[in-house]
Design a protein around this motif. Structure first.
Motif, PDB file in Angstrom:
ATOM      1  N   VAL A 258       0.847  -1.203   0.000  1.00  0.00           N
ATOM      2  CA  VAL A 258       0.000   0.000   0.000  1.00  0.00           C
ATOM      3  C   VAL A 258       0.880   1.250   0.000  1.00  0.00           C
ATOM      4  O   VAL A 258       0.666   2.184  -0.784  1.00  0.00           O
ATOM      5  CB  VAL A 258      -0.942   0.012   1.218  1.00  0.00           C
ATOM      6  N   VAL A 259       1.898   1.253   0.855  1.00  0.00           N
ATOM      7  CA  VAL A 259       2.774   2.421   0.957  1.00  0.00           C
ATOM      8  C   VAL A 259       3.510   2.647  -0.371  1.00  0.00           C
ATOM      9  O   VAL A 259       3.573   3.781  -0.878  1.00  0.00           O
ATOM     10  CB  VAL A 259       3.785   2.255   2.104  1.00  0.00           C
TER      11      VAL A 259
ATOM     12  N   ALA B 236      -1.679   7.052   6.398  1.00  0.00           N
ATOM     13  CA  ALA B 236      -0.426   7.212   7.143  1.00  0.00           C
ATOM     14  C   ALA B 236       0.742   7.427   6.190  1.00  0.00           C
ATOM     15  O   ALA B 236       1.671   8.189   6.487  1.00  0.00           O
ATOM     16  CB  ALA B 236      -0.182   5.992   8.026  1.00  0.00           C
ATOM     17  N   ALA B 237       0.685   6.764   5.018  1.00  0.00           N
ATOM     18  CA  ALA B 237       1.792   6.854   4.060  1.00  0.00           C
ATOM     19  C   ALA B 237       1.973   8.274   3.519  1.00  0.00           C
ATOM     20  O   ALA B 237       3.044   8.628   3.042  1.00  0.00           O
ATOM     21  CB  ALA B 237       1.569   5.883   2.904  1.00  0.00           C
ATOM     22  N   MET B 238       0.909   9.101   3.584  1.00  0.00           N
ATOM     23  CA  MET B 238       1.031  10.476   3.097  1.00  0.00           C
ATOM     24  C   MET B 238       1.897  11.315   4.034  1.00  0.00           C
ATOM     25  O   MET B 238       2.475  12.306   3.609  1.00  0.00           O
ATOM     26  CB  MET B 238      -0.355  11.117   2.995  1.00  0.00           C
ATOM     27  N   ARG B 239       1.955  10.939   5.295  1.00  0.00           N
ATOM     28  CA  ARG B 239       2.677  11.751   6.275  1.00  0.00           C
ATOM     29  C   ARG B 239       3.914  11.072   6.853  1.00  0.00           C
ATOM     30  O   ARG B 239       4.886  11.716   7.182  1.00  0.00           O
ATOM     31  CB  ARG B 239       1.739  12.096   7.458  1.00  0.00           C
ATOM     32  N   LEU B 240       3.851   9.732   7.006  1.00  0.00           N
ATOM     33  CA  LEU B 240       4.882   9.025   7.764  1.00  0.00           C
ATOM     34  C   LEU B 240       5.833   8.261   6.855  1.00  0.00           C
ATOM     35  O   LEU B 240       5.478   7.928   5.723  1.00  0.00           O
ATOM     36  CB  LEU B 240       4.213   8.038   8.735  1.00  0.00           C
ATOM     37  N   PRO B 241       7.056   7.954   7.344  1.00  0.00           N
ATOM     38  CA  PRO B 241       7.965   7.089   6.587  1.00  0.00           C
ATOM     39  C   PRO B 241       7.420   5.659   6.522  1.00  0.00           C
ATOM     40  O   PRO B 241       6.503   5.300   7.274  1.00  0.00           O
ATOM     41  CB  PRO B 241       9.271   7.144   7.382  1.00  0.00           C
TER      42      PRO B 241
ATOM     43  N   VAL C 140       3.622   1.191   7.873  1.00  0.00           N
ATOM     44  CA  VAL C 140       3.362  -0.248   7.943  1.00  0.00           C
ATOM     45  C   VAL C 140       2.949  -0.637   9.363  1.00  0.00           C
ATOM     46  O   VAL C 140       1.999  -1.399   9.562  1.00  0.00           O
ATOM     47  CB  VAL C 140       4.605  -1.055   7.494  1.00  0.00           C
ATOM     48  N   ALA C 141       3.653  -0.073  10.355  1.00  0.00           N
ATOM     49  CA  ALA C 141       3.316  -0.358  11.754  1.00  0.00           C
ATOM     50  C   ALA C 141       1.894   0.103  12.062  1.00  0.00           C
ATOM     51  O   ALA C 141       1.142  -0.591  12.762  1.00  0.00           O
ATOM     52  CB  ALA C 141       4.320   0.326  12.684  1.00  0.00           C
ATOM     53  N   THR C 142       1.504   1.267  11.511  1.00  0.00           N
ATOM     54  CA  THR C 142       0.138   1.755  11.683  1.00  0.00           C
ATOM     55  C   THR C 142      -0.861   0.734  11.156  1.00  0.00           C
ATOM     56  O   THR C 142      -1.853   0.409  11.828  1.00  0.00           O
ATOM     57  CB  THR C 142      -0.052   3.095  10.933  1.00  0.00           C
ATOM     58  N   GLY C 143      -0.582   0.220   9.932  1.00  0.00           N
ATOM     59  CA  GLY C 143      -1.482  -0.759   9.327  1.00  0.00           C
ATOM     60  C   GLY C 143      -1.603  -2.025  10.162  1.00  0.00           C
ATOM     61  O   GLY C 143      -2.705  -2.540  10.385  1.00  0.00           O
ATOM     62  N   VAL C 144      -0.461  -2.539  10.636  1.00  0.00           N
ATOM     63  CA  VAL C 144      -0.453  -3.761  11.439  1.00  0.00           C
ATOM     64  C   VAL C 144      -1.236  -3.542  12.740  1.00  0.00           C
ATOM     65  O   VAL C 144      -2.038  -4.385  13.156  1.00  0.00           O
ATOM     66  CB  VAL C 144       1.002  -4.210  11.747  1.00  0.00           C
TER      67      VAL C 144
END
Lengths: 233, 101
Positions: free
Chosen positions: A175-176, B75-80, B85-89
């Protein structure tokens, strides 16, 4: 390119790959544990990860593993799961002017989804060098092989990875990476076509045809947009 | 630490098939000329493949997965990468616990 540059490029590749290397660890462990539960010895698990080095097809192989094993079915399913590599290597192959002929082929032997995606990202911003690519591929390769081995040894101790959401690490990485390819409305059309075709195929056909279907639909969407643009021009 | 000959044969078959797909693209672009239209088609491949791989998880696996895919994308718009990925998990684990799988 002098030696300093090579070292710098290699560590540049390692650096951008670091988070993916961490993300692949639980996947390697889970693969090793699953394989051990199917009766593969630690040596067999290690050999498979070292020779095949394609997580998706290795998990599918464990799904269809039988006694005695059918090498024909396993080879064919690996071909289907990994057919997307043809498109990936065709795509990245046009962005490797810094590679000699043999280096290009050698690099392709280590073409995994994550490595390919990071190589595409690099090629979009700068010249992709062999040293950078090696930085992406080599540590990732060894972590995959070693965590598979560790997983097969640890086996039953790992418990259920689904309960703590670790199985989601892999799709989350995708996704990222996908967000990084956004270039406006045209990308939206490609993604919509790909998602639609993939979900439909996934519901109708067994196995991994959905990946090929989604990729093909995305390409067709681009061609249709191209043709329309020509018609209006 | 043993290797069953049949298992070894199966591993070799998988390795050969995979190698073929990895080299296949290079062979393809040697024999097909890449014009602007072909280039645009090739450029659509990376996002299309990534989308296809995650589409079943994102859309038809369950509400927890769909929610987590959305959270990861935001989250990918703001975070590395690793933080996203950790957010998603984290979101998928919490959502599964709350609404079931």
């Amino acid at each position: 390119m002098n030696r300093m540059d090579v070292v710098q490029e290699f560590s540049g590749g390692v650096k951008v790959m670091a988070s993916l290397i961490v993300a692949v660890m639980p996947i390697g462990l889970v693969f090793g544990a699953v394989a051990a539960s199917k009766g593969l010895s630690s040596l067999e698990v290690t050999l498979m990860s070292a020779f095949v080095f394609a997580g998706g097809s290795q998990f599918v192989a464990m799904d269809i593993w039988s006694h005695p094993v059918s090498w024909g079915a396993l080879g064919f399913s690996a071909l289907l799961v990994n057919i997307r590599h043809v498109l990936m290597s065709a795509s990245i192959g046009t962005k490797m002017p810094a590679f000699s002929g043999p280096a290009k082929y050698a690099a392709m032997l280590l073409l995994a989804d994550e490595i390919w995606a990071m190589a595409e990202t690099r090629a979009a911003q700068a010249r992709l060098s062999p040293a950078w690519y090696a930085g992406l591929a080599v540590p990732f390769y060894f972590v995959w092989v070693l965590t598979s081995l560790a997983g097969s040894v640890a086996g039953a101790f790992l418990g259920n990875p689904k309960a703590i959401g670790l199985d989601f690490a892999f799709p989350a990485v995708f996704v990222v990476l996908l967000m990084g390819f956004w270039k406006g409305r045209e990308t939206g059309a490609v993604l919509a076509a790909s998602a639609g075709a993939a979900v439909l195929t996934h519901q109708l056909l067994p196995g991994v045809w959905y990946i090929a279907a989604g990729a093909a639909a995305g390409v067709v969407a681009t061609l249709v947009i191209d043709r329309r643009r020509e018609a209006y021009a | 630490m043993t290797v069953d000959p049949n298992v070894f044969l199966a591993i070799l078959a998988m390795a050969a098939a995979t190698m073929l797909t990895r080299i296949g693209g290079l062979l393809l672009i040697r024999f097909v000329t890449i014009g602007p239209q072909q280039r645009r088609a090739l450029e659509a491949i990376p996002p299309a493949v990534l989308m296809a791989v995650i589409a079943p998880t994102a859309l038809v696996t369950g509400p927890a997965e769909t929610l987590a895919v959305l959270a990861t994308a935001l989250a990918a718009m703001r975070l590395p990468l690793l933080a996203a990925v950790a957010t998603g998990v984290f979101v998928v684990a919490v959502a599964r616990a709350m609404i079931g799988t």
